[in-house]
Design an enzyme around this catalytic site. Structure first.
Site, PDB file in Angstrom:
ATOM      1  N   SER B 129       3.237  -0.090  -3.333  1.00 20.78           N
ATOM      2  CA  SER B 129       4.291   0.906  -3.456  1.00 20.78           C
ATOM      3  C   SER B 129       3.859   2.018  -4.427  1.00 20.78           C
ATOM      4  O   SER B 129       2.828   2.658  -4.194  1.00 20.78           O
ATOM      5  CB  SER B 129       5.574   0.197  -3.898  1.00 20.78           C
ATOM      6  OG  SER B 129       6.696   0.996  -3.673  1.00 20.78           O
ATOM      7  N   ASP B 284       7.921  -0.844   7.407  1.00 22.53           N
ATOM      8  CA  ASP B 284       8.308  -0.218   6.142  1.00 22.53           C
ATOM      9  C   ASP B 284       9.091   1.055   6.466  1.00 22.53           C
ATOM     10  O   ASP B 284       8.591   1.938   7.149  1.00 22.53           O
ATOM     11  CB  ASP B 284       7.042   0.110   5.335  1.00 22.53           C
ATOM     12  CG  ASP B 284       7.344   0.461   3.883  1.00 22.53           C
ATOM     13  OD1 ASP B 284       8.362   1.146   3.627  1.00 22.53           O
ATOM     14  OD2 ASP B 284       6.561   0.057   3.006  1.00 22.53           O
ATOM     15  N   HIS B 313       9.185  -2.882   3.599  1.00 24.79           N
ATOM     16  CA  HIS B 313       8.501  -2.550   2.358  1.00 24.79           C
ATOM     17  C   HIS B 313       8.206  -3.785   1.517  1.00 24.79           C
ATOM     18  O   HIS B 313       7.174  -3.871   0.862  1.00 24.79           O
ATOM     19  CB  HIS B 313       9.336  -1.551   1.558  1.00 24.79           C
ATOM     20  CG  HIS B 313       8.595  -1.000   0.386  1.00 24.79           C
ATOM     21  ND1 HIS B 313       7.464  -0.227   0.526  1.00 24.79           N
ATOM     22  CD2 HIS B 313       8.789  -1.137  -0.946  1.00 24.79           C
ATOM     23  CE1 HIS B 313       6.998   0.099  -0.669  1.00 24.79           C
ATOM     24  NE2 HIS B 313       7.783  -0.436  -1.581  1.00 24.79           N
TER      25      HIS B 313
END
Lengths: 337, 337
Positions: B129, B284, B313
């Protein structure tokens, strides 16, 4: 915008037990009802939409041609024109407005269609988003009355993820202390603007933003789109309690909750007799095509036709000419069948 | 959790001009630095993550084996352990904490790696991320130093849609009057809980919720997951100003803003000399695989490898054993190359 009619529902008892006394259903019609009453179409509104927001799909030369069909656009309960928190007198006003289901909406619309117009058959029911949910509900509540349905960018049962997305919208509105549990005197605009920003990421696809397609709508920058389109949308005559009433309707939508089906969504879908043309949008982030694939598997006479492109949920909003042409052509084909 | 070190950055001037005096970089290390200093890996933290939140990917027998590698996990500026609004003395405290870029984070980490440890080469930089964003930045800021990068579920430049998603999170936090422009005495928990509910729809995919996979994490219902996991997450030592500082870093992430590239992201990606294994997750919702396909096209030696499945995600969060095995196997392969 003030050119619409009211159907007096009288004492209208809702599925969850409350009775709205003096309930009102606001609606508009387009075209002329044939002598045999055989040309009627019902086209319900979407989350916070008003009848005029549906007019982009109605017009001479289009599938929904008022010279051919009698098109009834009923306003959803809670949208500010039909009975809503914002227009209902005490004691069921504002934060005390009762819970309304999709089933209730269709029950009210059925009374309008049969009692005011004496219509016994509907050529088509169609709608976008929550309008699609009402479309499915029509086919389940009145299987012998509805010949065709064309739900686009919506579902027969709100998915768990869709409920979660709506939790974010709700939390944003109610995080504003000015909301005051629904007893505000002025709109909680900080909360409404926050809800607009939450909604913005869901309404259009990742690719729509990547390609900066908001420019095609006349917005000069991403921030201009967030303020000009999204905040403008949520401030344009919208009322926080109305939004929360419709949000509850949406979160709790499920044709399986129709009396007689005991929560069995699949059984409800199997009971549909209408020919169904189901049109999710390819990149819709809260009504993804997979969910509609699932629904179509359970409807006896159904076709899935995915609206291609990157506009996501707003493929069904009338803003993108390609999507409008796609939906219009599909409706034309369905009506000819 | 209190077992970590501080690297004193001294007067640390940020890319946007402010100087954090007495700036601190908190970090933890795993394993032993080899005599030739040739076994170092950097693994930065993610949005609101702390070094201990990265430990799921480190362990004996795993790719990031502390018996083999010296793994440095630097905490991102703003995360509450490194210099942050919540721990910086006046005048740069709380709402006045300055804007920090991904470039700044990597500049601080570079000082740690070179000044404290005398490391000249990194075997690998990896991260999830925002950690992936720092991974890309390492390869652009220090092309001769980084041998391999493995960014997962992140990007080299925050996409417009991703910025919009974050606007929703920001609006939810700041809609709470208790936020008080960042000068609160107690956390604005209504806003934090609202942000949690906004985030919930983005963190996992539609299919994750459709399949009720939150049950596999020990939550008994959808609402239990929203409260127990998501609200719990946002209340677990998180500070509103810290979250907004990191959110600004995220929204403004772009390797093209590295000095010398004049905003040209593609030129920055082309300058990468590290071997890159780029792993977006299939579903995601804010770092979709298409965006990483685009990045990989511009990196000289890069492979795209999509993490399959429905965790979205959070495929990179360490909660799903299948995804952990996938990422671990990929890192093993990359480190062996």
């Amino acid at each position: 915008m003030n050119d619409y009619q009211i159907f007096e529902l009288g004492d209208f008892t809702l599925q969850h037990g409350a009775t709205l006394r003096g309930a009102k259903l606001a609606y508009q019609t387009y075209g002329t009802l044939a002598a045999d009453r055989g040309n009627a179409v019902v086209y319900p509104t979407w989350y916070s939409g008003r009848h005029w927001d549906n007019e982009w799909l109605i017009g001479p030369g289009m599938a929904l041609d008022p010279e051919r069909y009698f098109i009834i656009v009923p306003n959803m309960l809670g949208n500010g024109l039909s009975s809503s928190p914002s227009n209902t007198p005490p004691p069921y006003d504002r934060a005390r407005f009762p819970r309304v289901t999709v089933y209730d909406n269709v029950a009210a619309q059925h009374r309008l269609v049969t009692e005011r117009f004496g219509i016994e058959r509907l050529r088509l029911v169609t709608g976008w988003s929550m309008g699609a949910g009402q479309t499915y509900q029509w086919a389940v509540s009145h299987p012998d009355m509805v010949e065709r349905i064309a739900p686009f960018c919506g579902s027969s049962r709100t998915s768990p993820h869709n409920k979660v997305f709506l939790e974010g919208v709700k939390a944003a509105i109610t995080a504003d202390a000015a909301f005051a549990g629904g007893w505000y005197r002025e709109q909680p605009t900080t909360g409404l603007r926050a809800a607009a920003r939450v909604y913005a990421g869901w309404g259009f696809s990742q690719a729509f933003y990547w390609d900066h397609l908001y420019r095609s709508l006349g917005y000069s920058s991403l921030e201009d789109f967030l303020v000009g389109f999204w905040e403008g949308f949520f401030l344009d005559g919208r009322d926080a309690n109305n939004l929360l009433t419709m949000l509850w309707t949406w979160q709790n939508a499920d044709v399986g909750l129709t009396p007689g089906f005991d929560g069995d969504t699949v059984a409800a879908l199997r009971s549909i007799r209408a020919r169904a043309l189901v049109m999710p949008a390819e990149k819709d982030l809260y009504f993804p095509p997979e969910d509609e694939e699932w629904a179509v598997r359970h409807i006896p006479d159904a076709e899935l036709r995915v609206i291609p492109g990157v506009w996501g949920h707003f493929a069904g909003h009338g803003s993108n000419p390609d999507d409008t042409r796609f939906i219009d052509a599909a409706l034309r084909e369905l009506l000819a069948a």
